[in-house]
Design a protein around this motif. Structure first.
Motif, PDB file in Angstrom:
ATOM      1  N   UNK A 310      10.351  37.312  25.699  1.00  0.00           N
ATOM      2  CA  UNK A 310      11.746  37.286  26.143  1.00  0.00           C
ATOM      3  C   UNK A 310      11.819  37.121  27.657  1.00  0.00           C
ATOM      4  N   UNK A 311      10.927  37.806  28.359  1.00  0.00           N
ATOM      5  CA  UNK A 311      10.886  37.686  29.820  1.00  0.00           C
ATOM      6  C   UNK A 311      10.602  36.249  30.236  1.00  0.00           C
ATOM      7  N   UNK A 312       9.624  35.619  29.604  1.00  0.00           N
ATOM      8  CA  UNK A 312       9.272  34.238  29.938  1.00  0.00           C
ATOM      9  C   UNK A 312      10.435  33.291  29.641  1.00  0.00           C
ATOM     10  N   UNK A 313      11.138  33.550  28.559  1.00  0.00           N
ATOM     11  CA  UNK A 313      12.279  32.704  28.200  1.00  0.00           C
ATOM     12  C   UNK A 313      13.353  32.757  29.283  1.00  0.00           C
ATOM     13  N   UNK A 314      13.681  33.952  29.760  1.00  0.00           N
ATOM     14  CA  UNK A 314      14.720  34.097  30.788  1.00  0.00           C
ATOM     15  C   UNK A 314      14.258  33.467  32.093  1.00  0.00           C
ATOM     16  N   UNK A 315      13.006  33.678  32.447  1.00  0.00           N
ATOM     17  CA  UNK A 315      12.429  33.053  33.650  1.00  0.00           C
ATOM     18  C   UNK A 315      12.614  31.540  33.600  1.00  0.00           C
ATOM     19  N   UNK A 316      12.249  30.929  32.470  1.00  0.00           N
ATOM     20  CA  UNK A 316      12.340  29.474  32.342  1.00  0.00           C
ATOM     21  C   UNK A 316      13.788  28.996  32.353  1.00  0.00           C
ATOM     22  N   UNK A 317      14.664  29.746  31.671  1.00  0.00           N
ATOM     23  CA  UNK A 317      16.070  29.337  31.581  1.00  0.00           C
ATOM     24  C   UNK A 317      16.749  29.360  32.953  1.00  0.00           C
ATOM     25  N   UNK A 318      16.468  30.388  33.752  1.00  0.00           N
ATOM     26  CA  UNK A 318      17.068  30.461  35.089  1.00  0.00           C
ATOM     27  C   UNK A 318      16.559  29.335  35.981  1.00  0.00           C
ATOM     28  N   UNK A 319      15.262  29.031  35.873  1.00  0.00           N
ATOM     29  CA  UNK A 319      14.713  27.937  36.666  1.00  0.00           C
ATOM     30  C   UNK A 319      15.316  26.601  36.241  1.00  0.00           C
ATOM     31  N   UNK A 320      15.537  26.451  34.944  1.00  0.00           N
ATOM     32  CA  UNK A 320      16.067  25.185  34.426  1.00  0.00           C
ATOM     33  C   UNK A 320      17.519  24.959  34.813  1.00  0.00           C
ATOM     34  N   UNK A 321      18.330  26.009  34.790  1.00  0.00           N
ATOM     35  CA  UNK A 321      19.773  25.822  34.972  1.00  0.00           C
ATOM     36  C   UNK A 321      20.223  25.914  36.425  1.00  0.00           C
ATOM     37  N   UNK A 322      19.291  26.165  37.349  1.00  0.00           N
ATOM     38  CA  UNK A 322      19.677  26.352  38.747  1.00  0.00           C
ATOM     39  C   UNK A 322      19.064  25.318  39.680  1.00  0.00           C
TER      40      UNK A 322
END
Length: 555
Positions: A310-322
């Motif tokens: 879950x941590x890795x998913x949030x890390x990737x999502x924030x990097x992708x959307x910003x």
């Protein structure tokens, strides 16, 4: 342990009183009567009376123990235990209060909790056995800042702005007016904060914690001006309380990382002023937008099979959307990264912190130095703590993030990150189970293309050579003149400074609060205002120039 100490203490007292006082006294009395010695008889009676009175001591302790609240019971147990130990032959003992650790030794099972009387404040949670006792008792050792080596492509991917404070000393007449005019607003006295989820609160002394609770409660109530509940708090103590608040609570996205205070000449704190951004104008609508954006990440993360996934998913999502941008609106807030999609390190860090907290994981906002002022996260997984720098893992415009700075130890970060101020007291990051392999961190950072790396020119930003300032005095005068010409209100103004050396001077003065004091008080006096708030966002231009965008509120 307290109950055992109490029982041992009472047993020792009773035994010592009976056999040391009453029994010899009684024997002495009998002998004195038999020998018809009145003087000895009186002495024996006095000994019996004193010893009899001493018998009351254990019963008093019993009464105090069982009538006191649990926190006080331990104290009486320690006293009784100490009295017992001192009856033993050998060394004497003293009861002492052990200092409370900054953080509990184990993390809580649930990070998300409801406010006790205010929206957003947590209740104390139970703790699990995820982090070992040895991990919690270790300490972070800051590396030498002079030895840091920052990857060239990452030198400007920072943007954390330290808390800004503006402290003013007022006249006796003004102080009297404020005392009659201002209330405390929301005191927050009913609030409690779990020290494992909100570690900065636990780093404060009792007085600073009281102010922290008041700041939290008034921020939630959108109350900007109020009397301080601890009027004898020092300027440094006020700074620590406010800094702790903004680093513990990423959900307070409507509050800027700046405040002002007004003091009497004798050091009495009279007034605190918070600074809110535009989202405070429509709080319910903006909170709904913020929570909706967070829920998109949470829904995906909750489908993962473990906390680390879950941590890795949030890390990737924030990097992708910003998109990283020092000119991003509200870039010190979680809102900028969750809603706006453009931010700096502070926004990435607070957004990651908030989502991790909602997932029930302890996650701390860590501020420090990485070539410039910088922020990243410290997260607790089931084997200990790790460093996570989402900003530095989002190094280009592709939809794929790096893991060069994901789940790293303090040893991994020792060449490029160093904590400062209260963040030094956060737990060390020495866990290994979920650590990203070293080979990843050793891979060279991907070079940006010339188009990506090019900087805007002076002309592209609408300025000419005549607008460039070449020393700090010219900069201060320009700021003063622009503020005076605009007067009271909320607005922006800009200026351009020349060269890396001048920028370093400016950055150092800004961090120490010198820049604002150099012109803000003069401008306040000229305009006739009572409070001044300012944040400055720098942008590097081609040719070594820097565009400084000032966001000012003056009233």
């Amino acid at each position: 342990m307290a109950i055992a100490g109490l029982l041992l203490g009472l047993t020792g007292l009773l035994t010592s009183v009976v056999f040391v006082g009453l029994l010899p006294g009684a024997v002495g009395l009998v002998l004195s009567v038999v020998s018809n010695n009145k003087k000895r008889s009186g002495t024996a009676i006095a000994g019996i009376v004193v010893s009899s009175l001493a018998v009351l001591i254990p019963f008093v302790l019993i009464f105090l123990y069982f009538s006191a609240p649990p926190a006080e019971q331990e104290k009486y147990g320690k006293v009784a235990g100490t009295l017992f130990l001192n009856l033993l032959p050998g060394e004497s003992f003293e009861a002492s209060e052990e200092p409370e650790p900054v953080l509990p030794e184990t993390p809580p099972e649930e990070a998300e909790a409801e406010t006790s009387g205010e929206e957003g404040a947590p209740e104390s949670g139970e703790t699990s056995e995820s982090v070992s006792e040895d991990t919690a008792k270790e300490a972070y050792i800051p590396p030498d800042e002079g030895s840091l080596t920052i990857p060239e492509a990452l030198t400007e991917r920072t943007g954390f702005e330290p808390v800004r404070s503006d402290i003013e000393t007022v006249s006796d007449e003004e102080a009297e007016r404020l005392e009659n005019e201002l209330s405390y607003g929301e005191t927050g006295d009913e609030l409690e904060f779990d020290p494992y989820i909100y570690p900065y609160y636990a780093m404060l002394n009792e007085k600073e914690q009281h102010v922290y609770r008041q700041l939290f409660a008034n921020s939630n109530a959108l109350i900007k001006r109020f009397r301080c509940v601890e009027d004898d708090i020092s300027e440094d103590g006020l700074y620590r309380a406010f800094s702790a608040l903004v680093q513990d609570h990423p959900e307070l996205f409507w509050m800027n990382t700046a405040y002002s205070g007004r003091y009497k000449n004798n050091g009495t704190c009279l007034e605190l002023d918070l600074s809110f951004n535009r989202t405070a104008d429509n709080p319910e609508e903006e909170k709904a937008r913020f929570e909706e954006a967070a829920e998109k990440l949470l829904s995906g993360a909750r489908q993962k099979g473990s906390d680390s996934e879950a941590e890795r998913y949030v890390h990737d999502a924030l990097a992708e959307q910003n998109r990283y941008s020092k000119g991003a609106e509200m870039n010190q807030s979680a809102y900028s990264a969750l809603v706006n999609g453009s931010t700096v390190c502070a926004g990435y860090t607070r957004a990651f912190q908030y989502v991790m907290q909602k997932l029930g994981l302890p996650c701390y906002y860590c501020s420090g130095y990485a070539g410039e002022n910088h922020a990243w996260d410290i997260i607790g997984l089931d084997d200990g703590f790790y460093n996570v720098d989402v900003t530095w893992d989002d190094t280009d415009d592709s939809r794929v993030s790096n893991y060069d700075f994901f789940n790293k130890t303090d040893r991994d970060y020792s060449t490029n990150h160093v904590r400062r101020e209260l963040s030094v007291k956060l737990p060390p990051c020495n866990a290994e189970q979920y650590r990203e392999p070293e080979s990843k961190a050793e891979e060279p950072v991907r070079e940006e293309t010339p188009a990506q790396h090019s900087l805007p020119t002076l002309e592209e930003r609408g300025y000419s050579e005549a607008d460039v300032l070449h020393d700090m005095d010219s900069y201060y005068d320009d700021c003063y003149n622009q503020i005076v010409s605009r007067g009271a209100g909320t607005y922006e103004f800009t200026n351009v400074i020349e060269g890396e050396e001048l920028f370093r001077q400016w950055n150092d003065a800004y961090d120490r609060g010198i820049t604002g004091r150099a012109f803000s008080r003069r401008a306040l006096e000229e305009v006739g205002g009572s409070a001044f708030h300012e944040t400055v966002v720098p942008e590097k231009l081609a040719g070594g120039r820097y565009l400084l965008t000032h966001r000012v509120t003056l009233y």
